[in-house]
Design an enzyme around this catalytic site. Structure first.
Site, mmCIF file in Angstrom:
data_model
loop_
_atom_site.group_PDB
_atom_site.id
_atom_site.type_symbol
_atom_site.label_atom_id
_atom_site.label_comp_id
_atom_site.label_asym_id
_atom_site.label_seq_id
_atom_site.Cartn_x
_atom_site.Cartn_y
_atom_site.Cartn_z
ATOM 1 C CB SER A 1 -0.924 0.492 1.102
ATOM 2 O OG SER A 1 -0.331 0.072 2.376
ATOM 3 C CB SER B 1 15.627 -5.918 6.611
ATOM 4 O OG SER B 1 16.224 -4.473 7.229
ATOM 5 C CE1 TYR C 1 10.623 -6.358 9.859
ATOM 6 C CE2 TYR C 1 12.798 -5.379 9.858
ATOM 7 C CZ TYR C 1 11.959 -5.529 9.742
ATOM 8 O OH TYR C 1 11.700 -5.127 8.019
#
Length: 253
Positions: free
Chosen positions: A21, A146, A159
């Site tokens: 999005s 990442s 994460y």
């Protein structure tokens, strides 16, 4: 980004991009559509309006507001994409939850939320999509990892660990499906100026500290990530699999 030509064209291909999005996911979806792919743009229900607006600006694209996370949601998202456009040839795994906490007080429920979206349902989605690619003899799987997979932030242990696990998972996958015309690669963004990072980068002290660790001397943009993603999703990268391309201005060096 100028219109792709030659082996970078994706005419006739169908792409499913999760977490699309805004930010990196939206830039990748836009780049794939610009190269001729029909794109299923997925993001969480809370971002439904942004998802629909983005898809409306792409020829042949559809918006699929749908939350990854609940058990079985990966397989359901694959089914929704097939119903909307057909079986995906390109799968971009960008959806992720990032929750900061010191490692010794990280909440188990927050750990579970990150595990469910960042790896478990990402993998079940892959299980639902990749066999069809292999049967057709062409496919591209792209994980958005990442810089934290190599340089973990001390307050994002879960994460960062899950991003490292995603890399291992996709390298494993790439080895198993390479002979069937399917590649599996990653890009690893560094400090990218996106809505997710806006609050942190608004802090002048934090911004200066982060910038000092980037040899390129600037923060990245979502479009910086989209260029690498388009390459890995195209015929130009037909002989590239198991790669992890840092898009970080040298931050991991």
């Amino acid at each position: 980004m100028s219109a792709p030509v030659g082996p970078w064209r994706l005419d006739g291909r169908i792409a499913l991009v999760t977490g699309a999005s805004r930010g990196i996911g939206a830039a990748i979806a836009t780049a794939l559509a610009g190269a001729g792919a029909r794109v299923a743009v997925n993001a969480i229900e809370a971002h439904a309006e942004e998802t629909r607006i983005l898809a409306a600006g792409m020829p042949g694209a559809v918006a699929i507001p749908f939350d990854l996370g609940p058990s079985g949601s990966g397989a359901r998202l694959a089914a929704l994409a097939r119903e909307a456009l057909g079986p995906p040839d390109i799968l971009v795994l960008c959806a992720a939850i990032q929750i900061e906490a010191d490692w010794d007080i990280a909440d188990p429920d927050d750990m579970d939320r990150q595990w469910a979206v960042n790896l478990r349902e990402t993998l079940t989605l892959t299980q639902a999509v990749v066999p069809g690619m292999a049967e057709r003899g062409w496919g591209r799987v792209l994980g958005v990892s990442s810089v934290q997979a190599l340089r973990p932030h001390p307050r994002m242990m879960v994460y960062a660990g899950l991003k490292a696990a995603l890399g291992n998972t996709l390298r494993n996958l790439g080895k198993q499906v390479a002979a069937r015309g399917v590649t599996a690669n990653l890009i690893s963004p560094g400090a990218i100026d996106t809505p997710r990072n806006a609050a942190a980068l608004a802090d002048a002290e934090y911004r200066a500290r982060a910038l000092s660790r980037i040899p390129a001397g600037r923060f990245g943009t979502a479009e910086d990530c989209a260029g690498a993603a388009l390459f890995l999703c195209s015929n130009a990268a037909a002989y590239v699999t198991g790669a992890d391309i840092p898009v970080d201005g040298g931050m991991a060096l």
